[in-house]
Design a protein around this motif. Structure first.
Motif, PDB file in Angstrom:
ATOM      1  N   ASP A 430       0.839  -1.202   0.000  1.00  0.00           N
ATOM      2  CA  ASP A 430       0.000   0.000   0.000  1.00  0.00           C
ATOM      3  C   ASP A 430       0.870   1.246   0.000  1.00  0.00           C
ATOM      4  OD1 ASP A 430      -2.767  -1.045   0.228  1.00  0.00           O
ATOM      5  OD2 ASP A 430      -2.002  -1.912   2.077  1.00  0.00           O
ATOM      6  N   ASP A 431       0.495   2.196  -0.832  1.00  0.00           N
ATOM      7  CA  ASP A 431       1.145   3.503  -0.859  1.00  0.00           C
ATOM      8  C   ASP A 431       0.057   4.553  -1.043  1.00  0.00           C
ATOM      9  OD1 ASP A 431       2.585   5.791  -1.198  1.00  0.00           O
ATOM     10  OD2 ASP A 431       3.833   5.048  -2.837  1.00  0.00           O
ATOM     11  N   PRO A 432      -0.308   5.269   0.016  1.00  0.00           N
ATOM     12  CA  PRO A 432      -1.381   6.262  -0.106  1.00  0.00           C
ATOM     13  C   PRO A 432      -1.078   7.355  -1.125  1.00  0.00           C
ATOM     14  CG  PRO A 432      -0.875   5.793   2.206  1.00  0.00           C
ATOM     15  CD  PRO A 432       0.202   5.161   1.395  1.00  0.00           C
ATOM     16  N   ALA A 433       0.201   7.643  -1.366  1.00  0.00           N
ATOM     17  CA  ALA A 433       0.545   8.737  -2.269  1.00  0.00           C
ATOM     18  C   ALA A 433       0.125   8.446  -3.700  1.00  0.00           C
ATOM     19  CB  ALA A 433       2.041   9.022  -2.206  1.00  0.00           C
ATOM     20  N   THR A 434       0.297   7.212  -4.145  1.00  0.00           N
ATOM     21  CA  THR A 434      -0.094   6.838  -5.511  1.00  0.00           C
ATOM     22  C   THR A 434      -1.418   6.106  -5.543  1.00  0.00           C
ATOM     23  OG1 THR A 434       1.105   4.745  -5.372  1.00  0.00           O
ATOM     24  CG2 THR A 434       2.308   6.649  -6.231  1.00  0.00           C
ATOM     25  N   ARG A 435      -2.009   5.903  -4.366  1.00  0.00           N
ATOM     26  CA  ARG A 435      -3.275   5.179  -4.235  1.00  0.00           C
ATOM     27  C   ARG A 435      -3.182   3.769  -4.821  1.00  0.00           C
ATOM     28  NH1 ARG A 435      -4.855  10.424  -5.790  1.00  0.00           N
ATOM     29  NH2 ARG A 435      -6.000  11.553  -4.192  1.00  0.00           N
ATOM     30  N   THR A 436      -1.977   3.186  -4.769  1.00  0.00           N
ATOM     31  CA  THR A 436      -1.818   1.839  -5.306  1.00  0.00           C
ATOM     32  C   THR A 436      -2.076   0.804  -4.223  1.00  0.00           C
ATOM     33  OG1 THR A 436      -0.357   0.368  -6.521  1.00  0.00           O
ATOM     34  CG2 THR A 436       0.635   1.629  -4.767  1.00  0.00           C
ATOM     35  N   THR A 437      -2.610  -0.309  -4.633  1.00  0.00           N
ATOM     36  CA  THR A 437      -2.740  -1.473  -3.773  1.00  0.00           C
ATOM     37  C   THR A 437      -2.311  -2.677  -4.602  1.00  0.00           C
ATOM     38  OG1 THR A 437      -4.554  -0.509  -2.502  1.00  0.00           O
ATOM     39  CG2 THR A 437      -4.274  -2.892  -2.380  1.00  0.00           C
ATOM     40  N   MET A 438      -1.075  -3.138  -4.380  1.00  0.00           N
ATOM     41  CA  MET A 438      -0.580  -4.334  -5.060  1.00  0.00           C
ATOM     42  C   MET A 438      -0.982  -5.517  -4.183  1.00  0.00           C
ATOM     43  SD  MET A 438       3.164  -4.869  -6.766  1.00  0.00           S
ATOM     44  CE  MET A 438       4.089  -5.328  -5.313  1.00  0.00           C
ATOM     45  N   PHE A 439      -2.118  -6.125  -4.532  1.00  0.00           N
ATOM     46  CA  PHE A 439      -2.759  -7.082  -3.637  1.00  0.00           C
ATOM     47  C   PHE A 439      -2.689  -8.471  -4.247  1.00  0.00           C
ATOM     48  CE2 PHE A 439      -6.728  -9.055  -1.914  1.00  0.00           C
ATOM     49  CZ  PHE A 439      -6.316  -9.103  -0.592  1.00  0.00           C
ATOM     50  N   GLY A 440      -2.294  -9.449  -3.473  1.00  0.00           N
ATOM     51  CA  GLY A 440      -2.161 -10.806  -3.975  1.00  0.00           C
ATOM     52  C   GLY A 440      -2.709 -11.841  -3.032  1.00  0.00           C
ATOM     53  N   ALA A 441      -3.960 -11.721  -2.634  1.00  0.00           N
ATOM     54  CA  ALA A 441      -4.566 -12.711  -1.754  1.00  0.00           C
ATOM     55  C   ALA A 441      -4.673 -14.040  -2.492  1.00  0.00           C
ATOM     56  CB  ALA A 441      -5.940 -12.246  -1.291  1.00  0.00           C
ATOM     57  N   GLY A 442      -4.127 -15.088  -1.895  1.00  0.00           N
ATOM     58  CA  GLY A 442      -4.190 -16.413  -2.494  1.00  0.00           C
ATOM     59  C   GLY A 442      -3.214 -16.628  -3.628  1.00  0.00           C
ATOM     60  N   HIS A 443      -2.337 -15.665  -3.898  1.00  0.00           N
ATOM     61  CA  HIS A 443      -1.336 -15.805  -4.955  1.00  0.00           C
ATOM     62  C   HIS A 443       0.017 -16.103  -4.301  1.00  0.00           C
ATOM     63  CE1 HIS A 443      -4.537 -13.734  -7.072  1.00  0.00           C
ATOM     64  NE2 HIS A 443      -3.938 -13.985  -8.214  1.00  0.00           N
ATOM     65  N   GLU A 444       0.461 -17.322  -4.418  1.00  0.00           N
ATOM     66  CA  GLU A 444       1.673 -17.741  -3.726  1.00  0.00           C
ATOM     67  C   GLU A 444       2.920 -17.124  -4.356  1.00  0.00           C
ATOM     68  OE1 GLU A 444       1.764 -21.958  -3.681  1.00  0.00           O
ATOM     69  OE2 GLU A 444       0.338 -22.148  -2.024  1.00  0.00           O
ATOM     70  N   ILE A 445       3.878 -16.810  -3.499  1.00  0.00           N
ATOM     71  CA  ILE A 445       5.192 -16.343  -3.938  1.00  0.00           C
ATOM     72  C   ILE A 445       6.216 -17.307  -3.363  1.00  0.00           C
ATOM     73  CG2 ILE A 445       6.828 -14.454  -4.022  1.00  0.00           C
ATOM     74  CD1 ILE A 445       4.625 -12.536  -3.524  1.00  0.00           C
ATOM     75  N   ALA A 446       6.851 -18.061  -4.239  1.00  0.00           N
ATOM     76  CA  ALA A 446       7.854 -19.026  -3.811  1.00  0.00           C
ATOM     77  C   ALA A 446       9.151 -18.306  -3.465  1.00  0.00           C
ATOM     78  CB  ALA A 446       8.086 -20.053  -4.913  1.00  0.00           C
TER      79      ALA A 446
END
Length: 710
Positions: A430-446
């Motif tokens: 989350d970055d309020p300045a750019t209003r971005t939400t890089m969200f990955g619920a249920g997306h695995e990262i090995a």
């Protein structure tokens, strides 16, 4: 009487014949029909698939702006276009999914243009199923000869574009963005590719977890021009088993985790490469630790043109601790107890036991103790390959601080890297300045995997140093939580305005602006607001003298100002009073930007193009040319230019007594696509003149009298 009837008929033709004929309900010729798809029901169909199913060869399926949650199969040679952009989102669809799947037997003539495809297994496939490998035998006999342009395929679980064996005429991919996918950006070729010609132009296949562009088993000619394949977790451009001629020009294949360009697996043909960058240039430092105490720097190197590290150093006895792909040459036959730090890949602490004298060129071991690590880089958008597209930025210096002009756009790049031996299933940046939400619920990262995203931020318009912070939270299936924070700084210089926003309004003091030089006031937060409308900014050009500006917003007409004379059904969205210390004679022009909430427009039943900004001149509301310049998910943004400052109102285009449009000197920086009033022509062929009507009536009277005498 027959003569009378004939004369009357002639007269009726004279009276009415000046009006143009109207033809209603004429269908287009077969194969040349435009079928409109609109999610809100205003078109011919509400789903893209329904529009495609209704089309025949040569038709155009035009998709209006909006988000469509569906899978589309194209089996006819049509033009599938979203002229103002449309999004296909497969996030809520379960199973193996494809955004756009093209039937392989189609001949030439297919065009796909203007879509964003995200949240699927594969974004766009040709002749294959979701998740198929590049060498699947089922990807045969694809005709090709198609054009795919102005398309974004991002955030898909496997490939952005997966195109199998092609045997037809040439293909063109122009301005295709295949970025941030969990496997390859663009995958072409397969079991039995033909000799077609390929052109990849002005495209970007970067920040994917696999290859940027992967080409295999093809014998056609290739052009890869003005494109980017950088920051991929594997090779930027990988060509295997190709035998045709290649031309690569003005291409950036840097900062990939493996090679920039790799010609492998029996590749042949003539290759021409010019004006191309394929190096990583990451600094890598090797450290050694002998017993207690801190580690000591042992050697430093830089990656070569294809991204490999090489350390040729004598090593004392011990165990070597290194990480990721490394060509480690040990001339003494023994490894040191050492580790190395790569500031681009966060590598710095994992044991690796190799046999004495080994040469490990492709080691993929990764850091196992750092958890999820977040990094942020910034770059002025104006310095990117495409100054209008943040995805074209390469962030060559990996800097977290940038100096820009007031109101300049900055590209902000986020990288989230799993430096742990655990698999993380959820992550959130989350970055309020750019209003971005890089969200990955249920997306695995090995372990060792990377997720990235690029957004934009508009710098403040007042000089100063502005610090921003992005936060990430990730957790494993066992509840282990990893938090990481990254900060970045934007330094603004060059402003001539000092301004302040308060609950009651806005004020600014402008010093030494320069004659005719633009001065921008306001920003994303706006300068003043009403219930549903915000004056976002003012761009002023004056004679160069110092001045002050004050702005307030009201839902109703301010004291001393008559309300707008609204026509039935009209709506006033707000009034803005702009006080100023500079006379209108010293103002060249002022360009305004205003936001009107979508909900207010739809609630009043008003089309976005029916909004007009009025300026009160001597107490009379005068319309200004007003145009929609931007659309967001919550508002429409309008721009208008005025020759001076006073009270302004935002309303529909129709008043009880529409006044004359007031013209202003055009802006030097921004072109306002305004609307001007359309006058009604009362002469010419549109209607009979008054004299013609009198003549016809006189003839009619004479005819009646003659008939009575008979």
């Amino acid at each position: 009487m027959r003569e009378l009837g004939a004369l009357v008929a002639v007269l009726l033709v004279i009276v009415s014949g000046f009006a143009p004929f109207a033809v209603v309900g004429v269908a287009s010729a077969a194969g040349n029909t435009t079928i409109v798809v609109a999610a809100d029901g205003t078109g011919d169909h509400q789903t893209i698939q329904a529009g495609v199913d209704a089309a025949t060869a040569g038709d155009t399926v035009e998709v209006q702006s909006g988000t469509y949650t569906e899978q589309v199969t194209v089996d006819t040679e049509i033009t599938l276009v979203a002229p103002n952009g449309a999004t296909l989102d497969g996030t809520g669809i379960s199973g193996g999914t494809v955004g756009i799947d093209v039937t392989p037997s189609l001949g030439s003539g297919l065009t796909i243009e203007g879509f964003t495809v995200t949240g699927y297994t594969d974004g766009v496939t040709v002749g294959g199923s979701a998740g198929e490998s590049y060498d699947d035998a089922s990807e045969e006999s694809i005709s090709g000869g198609w054009t795919i342009r102005d398309l974004v395929s991002t955030g898909n679980a496997e490939d952005g574009l997966d195109i199998g064996a092609a045997t037809g005429t040439g293909w063109t991919l122009r301005n295709v963005r295949a970025t941030g996918n969990s496997d390859d950006g663009i995958e072409i070729g397969g079991f039995a590719s033909g000799t077609v010609a390929w052109r990849l132009l002005e495209s970007n296949a970067s920040a994917n977890d696999g290859y940027g562009i992967r080409v295999s088993s093809t014998s056609g000619s290739w052009e890869l021009l003005d494109s980017t394949t950088s920051d991929n977790r594997d090779t930027g451009l990988y060509a295997s088993g190709t035998s045709g001629a290649w031309t690569i020009g003005h291409h950036n294949a840097s900062a990939n985790s493996f090679n920039g360009i790799d010609i492998a697996g029996g590749g042949g043909g003539d290759w021409t490469i010019h004006n191309t960058t394929a190096s990583d240039n990451s600094d890598v430092t090797l450290y050694r630790k002998d017993g207690p105490g801190p580690s000591t720097e042992f050697a430093t190197t830089t990656t070569d043109d294809v991204g490999y590290y090489t350390f040729d150093v004598p090593a004392p006895p011990g165990e070597s601790t290194v990480e990721t792909r490394l060509h480690f040459d040990d001339p003494t036959g023994e490894y040191a107890q050492a580790w190395y730090r790569d500031r681009h890949r966060w590598a710095n602490a994992t044991a690796m036991r190799n046999a004495v004298g080994s040469h490990d060129r492709h080691n993929f071991q990764t850091l196992r103790e750092a958890g999820m690590l977040l990094d942020v880089w910034v770059q002025p958008l104006s310095t990117c390959q495409d100054p209008t597209d943040a995805d074209s930025c390469t962030f060559p210096d990996r800097e977290d601080t940038v100096t820009v002009d007031p109101n300049e756009t900055v590209a902000v790049h986020y990288e989230l890297w799993n430096g742990d031996d655990r698999v993380y299933r959820d992550y959130d940046v989350d970055d309020p300045a750019t209003r971005t939400t890089m969200f990955g619920a249920g997306h695995e990262i090995a372990p060792g995997e990377l997720r990235s995203k690029t957004e934009t931020l508009t710098a403040p318009i007042v000089d100063g140093t502005y610090d921003y912070r992005a936060n990430s939270t990730s957790d494993t299936r066992n509840g282990v939580v990893s938090n990481s924070t990254a900060t970045y700084t934007i330094e603004v210089s060059g402003s001539v305005a000092q301004q302040a926003r308060s609950p009651d309004g806005f004020s600014a003091r402008i010093s030494n602006p320069g004659s005719g030089e633009p001065v921008l006031l306001g920003g994303d937060d706006g300068v003043a607001s009403t219930s549903g409308t915000t004056m976002q900014s003012l761009l002023l050009r004056t004679d160069g003298s110092n001045y002050t500006v004050n702005v307030t917003g009201n839902d109703s007409a301010p004291a001393g100002t008559a309300p707008l004379p609204l026509a039935p059904g009209g709506t006033a969205f707000g009034y803005f009073t702009v006080g100023h210390s500079i006379p209108d004679t010293a103002i060249a022009n002022v360009t305004f930007r205003l936001r009107v909430d979508r909900g207010d427009l739809s609630g009043a039943g008003i089309q976005p193009t029916d909004v007009t900004v009025y300026r009160y001149v001597d107490g009379v509301p005068t319309p200004l040319p007003t145009a929609v310049v931007e659309e967001t998910s919550t508002a429409h943004v309008y721009e208008t230019t005025s020759p001076g400052l006073s009270v302004f109102a935002v309303d529909t285009a129709d008043l009880m007594s529409p006044p004359t449009t007031e013209n202003a000197t055009p802006s030097l920086d921004r072109t306002t696509a305004g609307r001007t009033g359309t006058s009604v022509d009362t002469t010419g062929a549109s209607s009979p003149g008054f004299t013609v009507v009198l003549t016809a009536l006189a003839l009619l009277v004479v005819a009646v009298r003659l008939s009575r005498r008979r």
